[in-house]
Every structure is written in structure tokens, then in C-alpha cells.
Design an enzyme around this catalytic site. Structure first.
Site, short mmCIF file in Angstrom:
data_model
loop_
_atom_site.label_atom_id
_atom_site.label_comp_id
_atom_site.label_asym_id
_atom_site.label_seq_id
_atom_site.Cartn_x
_atom_site.Cartn_y
_atom_site.Cartn_z
N ALA A 146 69.32 -24.51 19.52
CA ALA A 146 70.59 -25.09 19.98
C ALA A 146 70.31 -26.50 20.50
O ALA A 146 69.30 -26.72 21.18
CB ALA A 146 71.17 -24.22 21.09
N ASP B 71 68.87 -7.47 40.95
CA ASP B 71 68.65 -7.89 42.33
C ASP B 71 69.32 -6.95 43.35
O ASP B 71 68.69 -6.48 44.30
CB ASP B 71 69.23 -9.31 42.46
CG ASP B 71 68.75 -9.98 43.70
OD1 ASP B 71 67.67 -9.61 44.19
OD2 ASP B 71 69.46 -10.86 44.21
N ARG C 9 78.02 0.35 39.45
CA ARG C 9 77.96 -0.34 40.74
C ARG C 9 78.61 0.60 41.74
O ARG C 9 79.58 1.28 41.41
CB ARG C 9 78.69 -1.67 40.65
CG ARG C 9 78.13 -2.51 39.48
CD ARG C 9 78.49 -3.95 39.55
NE ARG C 9 78.25 -4.59 38.25
CZ ARG C 9 77.14 -5.24 37.91
NH1 ARG C 9 76.14 -5.33 38.76
NH2 ARG C 9 77.01 -5.80 36.73
N HIS D 6 76.99 -31.59 13.36
CA HIS D 6 77.45 -30.52 14.25
C HIS D 6 76.51 -30.42 15.45
O HIS D 6 75.43 -31.03 15.43
CB HIS D 6 77.46 -29.18 13.51
CG HIS D 6 76.08 -28.69 13.21
ND1 HIS D 6 75.37 -29.11 12.10
CD2 HIS D 6 75.26 -27.86 13.90
CE1 HIS D 6 74.17 -28.53 12.12
NE2 HIS D 6 74.08 -27.78 13.19
N SER E 48 70.47 -3.86 42.96
CA SER E 48 69.92 -2.50 42.90
C SER E 48 68.59 -2.42 43.64
O SER E 48 68.30 -1.44 44.32
CB SER E 48 69.70 -2.08 41.44
OG SER E 48 70.90 -2.23 40.73
N ASP F 40 66.73 -13.31 36.55
CA ASP F 40 66.88 -14.05 37.81
C ASP F 40 66.00 -13.47 38.92
O ASP F 40 66.14 -13.86 40.08
CB ASP F 40 68.35 -14.08 38.25
CG ASP F 40 68.94 -12.69 38.41
OD1 ASP F 40 68.31 -11.70 37.98
OD2 ASP F 40 70.05 -12.59 38.96
N ARG G 27 62.67 7.12 28.78
CA ARG G 27 61.82 7.95 27.91
C ARG G 27 60.38 7.95 28.43
O ARG G 27 59.75 9.00 28.53
CB ARG G 27 61.88 7.40 26.47
CG ARG G 27 60.93 8.07 25.51
CD ARG G 27 61.04 7.37 24.15
NE ARG G 27 60.14 7.94 23.17
CZ ARG G 27 58.86 7.60 23.04
NH1 ARG G 27 58.33 6.70 23.85
NH2 ARG G 27 58.11 8.17 22.11
N ARG H 93 74.49 -41.26 14.12
CA ARG H 93 73.25 -41.38 13.33
C ARG H 93 73.21 -40.36 12.19
O ARG H 93 72.19 -40.16 11.57
CB ARG H 93 72.04 -41.21 14.25
CG ARG H 93 71.85 -42.39 15.20
CD ARG H 93 70.56 -42.29 15.98
NE ARG H 93 70.53 -41.15 16.88
CZ ARG H 93 71.10 -41.11 18.09
NH1 ARG H 93 71.74 -42.18 18.55
NH2 ARG H 93 71.04 -40.03 18.84
N THR I 138 67.31 -6.43 34.11
CA THR I 138 68.52 -7.26 34.09
C THR I 138 68.32 -8.33 33.04
O THR I 138 67.24 -8.94 32.98
CB THR I 138 68.80 -7.92 35.45
OG1 THR I 138 69.79 -8.93 35.27
CG2 THR I 138 67.57 -8.56 36.08
N ASP J 204 69.52 -11.13 33.10
CA ASP J 204 69.66 -12.46 33.70
C ASP J 204 68.32 -13.18 33.93
O ASP J 204 68.29 -14.39 34.09
CB ASP J 204 70.38 -12.35 35.06
CG ASP J 204 71.79 -11.79 34.89
OD1 ASP J 204 72.36 -11.96 33.80
OD2 ASP J 204 72.31 -11.18 35.85
N ARG K 47 73.93 -15.10 35.65
CA ARG K 47 74.30 -15.30 37.07
C ARG K 47 73.92 -16.69 37.53
O ARG K 47 74.23 -17.65 36.88
CB ARG K 47 73.67 -14.22 37.94
CG ARG K 47 74.38 -12.89 37.80
CD ARG K 47 74.32 -12.16 39.11
NE ARG K 47 74.98 -10.87 39.02
CZ ARG K 47 74.94 -9.96 39.97
NH1 ARG K 47 74.26 -10.18 41.06
NH2 ARG K 47 75.58 -8.84 39.83
P1 ATP Z 1 72.75 -7.13 37.48
O1 ATP Z 1 71.62 -8.12 37.63
O2 ATP Z 1 72.84 -6.59 36.12
O3 ATP Z 1 74.05 -7.60 38.02
P2 ATP Z 1 72.32 -5.73 39.96
O4 ATP Z 1 71.44 -4.59 40.30
O5 ATP Z 1 72.00 -7.05 40.63
O6 ATP Z 1 72.34 -5.85 38.38
P3 ATP Z 1 74.63 -5.35 41.65
O7 ATP Z 1 76.04 -5.09 41.30
O8 ATP Z 1 74.32 -6.54 42.48
O9 ATP Z 1 73.84 -5.35 40.29
O10 ATP Z 1 74.04 -4.08 42.44
C1 ATP Z 1 74.09 -2.78 41.87
C2 ATP Z 1 74.29 -1.77 42.95
O11 ATP Z 1 73.20 -1.82 43.87
C3 ATP Z 1 75.52 -1.99 43.82
O12 ATP Z 1 76.71 -1.54 43.23
C4 ATP Z 1 75.16 -1.17 45.05
O13 ATP Z 1 75.34 0.19 44.80
C5 ATP Z 1 73.67 -1.47 45.16
N1 ATP Z 1 73.49 -2.60 46.08
C6 ATP Z 1 73.58 -3.92 45.81
N2 ATP Z 1 73.40 -4.68 46.92
C7 ATP Z 1 73.19 -3.80 47.93
C8 ATP Z 1 72.97 -3.94 49.33
N3 ATP Z 1 72.91 -5.14 49.92
N4 ATP Z 1 72.82 -2.81 50.07
C9 ATP Z 1 72.87 -1.60 49.48
N5 ATP Z 1 73.10 -1.40 48.16
C10 ATP Z 1 73.25 -2.48 47.39
#
Ligand code: ATP
Length: 381
Positions: A225, A141, A110, A258, A143, A168, A26, A254, A164, A166, A210
Site C-alpha cells: 500500500a 488488554d 465482553r 492509483h 481481558s 497493541d 486445541r 509523474r 488480539t 490489534d 485501537r
Molecule cells: P480486544 O483487544 O479484542 O478489544 P480486550 O480483552 O482488550 O480485547 P475488552 O473489551 O477491553 O477487550 O475486555 C474484555 C473483558 O475483560 C471485559 O468485557 C471485562 O469483562 C474484562 N475487563 C476489561 N477491563 C477490565 C477491568 N479493568 N477490570 C475487570 N475486568 C475487565
């Protein structure tokens, strides 16, 4: 290529969906149309939509003409309704009422084909033929790795946006979706506590993340928690699991009735195990509580893998605000003639563009350790 009303910016969501992606779309569309007068093309299903569109164009000599006609004919919601349309010219109405909605109206996916340089080349050619000079890519990561490769292999202006649950991506303090996922986990813990209290049980809940324990750690701190186990604290051996069970049993002695234990999906076991961590931990705890002469042989341990529940739901205000800030910074960079390709990041509470491959923020791991210590001292053992 400079940005103008003739040169649209394309936007896509890739990888696992994250709450806040819609608020982000948006903001990208509205800033494009209202503030910068630049049209925005929405790409359906992440890189997969681009690959499909490239194949559509390459299929025959009229492919490009038909694709352009489709984009011009089915603008906004008309294009979004047609699940076969890969590229949609976004208008104001197409992003109305979606602010907090979970998931992404453009879809995410993906796309293994995108790992191949020749497939990325087809996509680069396609964007050139459509006059697209800039692409905004939100995702995790993987993407962002795809985004970096596109930037290296073309003259496109590429801005990545961390999205994401995660958390991460260590070069930013937060990614889109994390705040909402923590919120959802707090809600989940609140529900599990009801049963844990009523039945005097130990609940072992497995969270996403992850390889990172950040989501579990933040959720534990926010929900209260009793125990959180993250990959950063090392592999779980039998003796470590016994130690954790002893700790719970000691608290029961003690007077505690739970316990809620969060375990991040990335936690490794020694020896290596194939099953979900929540089940392995349940078995280890249950065996300990039922050993000969144990004080609480009836103490039950119930595991639950929370899974995709954590990805859905209404985005929090925090995520919606971060989405707008990331979108604004992405535009700022694209409009700056000296702007560089890179990723929007939240650092020291400011949004900025960092280069692809930017090193981790050292504060992230320091902060994680501090959160672990804080959680330990807040727990009622
Ligand atoms: P999440 O953190 O939610 O898993 P992500 O972006 O890390 O998201 P991935 O499945 O790792 O999810 O990557 C998403 C898409 O990005 C892949 O399906 C692919 O199309 C592209 N991608 C990932 N790694 C590469 C790479 N090394 N080279 C080219 N494209 C990539």
C-alpha cells in the site's frame, strides 16, 4: 493447589475474538489430556460464562449439584452444542478439526459486570467449589487486566495469553491473531487495487488496531500500500492532510494512476472529529484534488472501513504455531511448583512468562519506527 487429575484447569477466551484462539484451545486441551493427564474445563463466552455459572450456583441450594451434573453429563461436543451450558469438560473430540478455524468454539464476550470486585468474588468462590485451581485466559488488554485482578484477589494460578489482532500489547512481539489479520488485510488490499487501478482511484482503507498503528503498518509493508497513517505519527491536521494529498498528486503528475492509503482506526484529528478517519481523509483529499486549477479534478477518492472482516478467517500457520507455543508455556508454568502468575509473551523470538503489568518491550517502538522508514523507502512516489 497442585495440578492433578482431580483438579481441572479452566480455559476461556475473552474480548474480541482473534484467529488462532481455536488452535490455542486445541493445544491447551490436548496438552492437558495427552501430556499432563489434567482435565480441562472450557468456559463459554469468557468472563460472562463464569459470572452466569456463579449466578446459576447461587440461585438455590441445589445449584452447585446441578451445575456439576451438567458438566459430567454433557462432556465435549454435547456440552458445546448446548448454548446454555456455561462450563464444558473438554475431550479430544471437542477440539478435533478446529485448528485453523476462525473465531472460538467456546465463544468470547465482553462482560461489564466483571469490573465489579463483588462479581469477581462470586467467580472465585465458584471456581473453588468446582475444585478449579488454575485458569488460562486468552484475550486483549482488558481481558488481561481482568486476569491480573483475579490473580491479585485469589489463590488461583492465573496465566494470561495475548490474543488480539490489534498487536497493541507492547510487552510481547506478537499476539495471537495478528499474523492472520495482516494476511487478511493483504488480501483486502489486493482486491481494492484491482478497482483502484482500473478506475484510476485513490482508495482509503481504515484498519483496526485501537490506539496502535501496528496492524496498519505491518499490512502496508506486506501489501505494498502506497501510504500508511498511524496514531504514532501524531494527529492529522488540515495542513498534514493537504501535505499527504500533495504527495499523491505529485505521484500522479509523474505518471502514477492509483494509490492505496491505509489509515489506522486510532488516528486522531485536530480539530477533533467524530466520523471514521477514512471518511474524513476522503473528504480532505477529494476537496484538494478538485480545487480550482487542479491537474486531476476527476481523480476519485473512495473510502472503506474494513471493520470486522479483519477478525475472521482461517488462522495462518504462524498463528497456529504461536498458539501451540503459548499453550505449552502456560502449562509449563502451571505445572511448576515455583511458577508465578503472569502472561505468555513472545520476546526475542522466545516464549516466556512475564508478570502482569510487565513494562513495554522498548524494541517494539523502535521496530515500529524502522518499519515506517522502510515502508516510506519502498513506496513508489
Ligand atoms: P480486544 O483487544 O479484542 O478489544 P480486550 O480483552 O482488550 O480485547 P475488552 O473489551 O477491553 O477487550 O475486555 C474484555 C473483558 O475483560 C471485559 O468485557 C471485562 O469483562 C474484562 N475487563 C476489561 N477491563 C477490565 C477491568 N479493568 N477490570 C475487570 N475486568 C475487565
Amino acid at each position: 493447589m497442585s495440578l492433578s487429575s482431580e483438579s481441572p484447569v479452566a480455559v476461556l477466551c475473552s474480548g474480541g475474538d482473534a484467529p488462532g484462539m481455536n488452535a490455542f484451545l486445541r493445544a491447551v486441551v490436548r496438552l492437558g489430556l495427552n501430556r499432563h493427564q489434567v482435565p480441562v474445563l472450557g468456559i463459554r463466552d469468557g468472563y460472562r460464562g463464569l459470572v452466569r455459572a456463579a449466578r446459576q450456583v447461587n440461585a438455590d441450594t441445589d445449584g452447585l449439584v446441578r451445575l456439576k451434573q451438567e458438566i459430567e453429563r454433557n462432556i465435549g461436543n454435547r456440552g458445546l452444542i448446548d448454548a446454555q451450558q456455561n462450563i464444558i469438560q473438554m475431550d479430544h473430540a471437542s477440539v478435533s478439526g478446529i485448528m485453523g478455524k476462525g473465531g472460538t468454539i467456546l465463544g468470547s464476550a465482553r462482560c461489564l459486570d466483571f469490573h465489579k470486585p463483588e462479581v469477581r468474588r462470586e467467580v472465585i468462590d465458584l471456581l473453588g467449589k468446582l475444585g478449579v485451581g488454575s485458569l488460562i485466559i486468552s484475550g486483549g488488554d482488558g481481558s488481561l487486566t481482568g486476569a491480573r485482578l483475579l490473580a491479585e484477589e485469589s489463590n488461583l494460578r492465573i496465566i494470561g495469553v495475548p490474543a488480539t489482532i490489534d498487536n497493541d500489547l507492547q510487552f510481547t512481539e506478537m499476539s495471537l491473531g495478528v499474523d492472520t489479520a495482516v494476511h487478511t488485510l493483504v488480501w483486502a488490499v489486493d482486491h481494492f487495487i484491482d478497482t483502484a487501478r482500473s478506475h484510476r482511484r485513490v482508495m482509503v482503507l481504515e484498519t483496526m488496531g485501537r490506539e496502535s498503528g501496528d496492524l496498519a503498518r505491518m499490512a502496508a509493508l506486506a501489501s505494498g500500500a502506497e501510504m500508511v497513517i498511524t496514531p504514532e505519527s501524531g494527529a492529522l491536521t488540515e495542513s498534514r492532510m493537504r501535505g499527504l494529498a500533495e504527495k499523491i498528486e505529485g505521484a500522479m503528475t509523474r505518471g502514477r494512476g492509483h494509490a492505496i492509503v491505509l489509515i489506522a482506526e486510532g488516528v486522531k484529528f485536530e480539530p477533533e472529529q467524530k466520523r471514521n478517519g477514512a471518511y474524513i481523509l476522503r473528504d480532505a483529499f477529494q476537496a484538494y484534488f478538485q480545487r480550482a486549477g487542479a491537474p486531476f479534478p476527476d481523480l476519485e477518492v473512495r473510502p472503506s472501513v474494513l471493520g470486522h472482516l479483519q477478525r475472521g478467517g482461517h488462522a495462518t500457520p504462524g498463528d497456529c504455531i504461536l498458539a501451540a507455543r503459548f499453550a505449552e508455556e502456560a502449562w509449563k508454568s502451571l505445572l511448576d511448583s515455583n511458577g508465578k502468575n503472569g502472561i505468555t509473551a513472545l520476546r526475542y523470538n522466545k516464549v516466556e512468562i512475564v508478570p502482569f503489568g510487565c513494562p513495554d518491550l522498548p524494541e517494539r517502538s523502535i521496530h515500529s519506527r524502522a518499519m515506517d522508514a522502510l515502508h516510506d523507502d519502498l513506496a513508489n512516489w
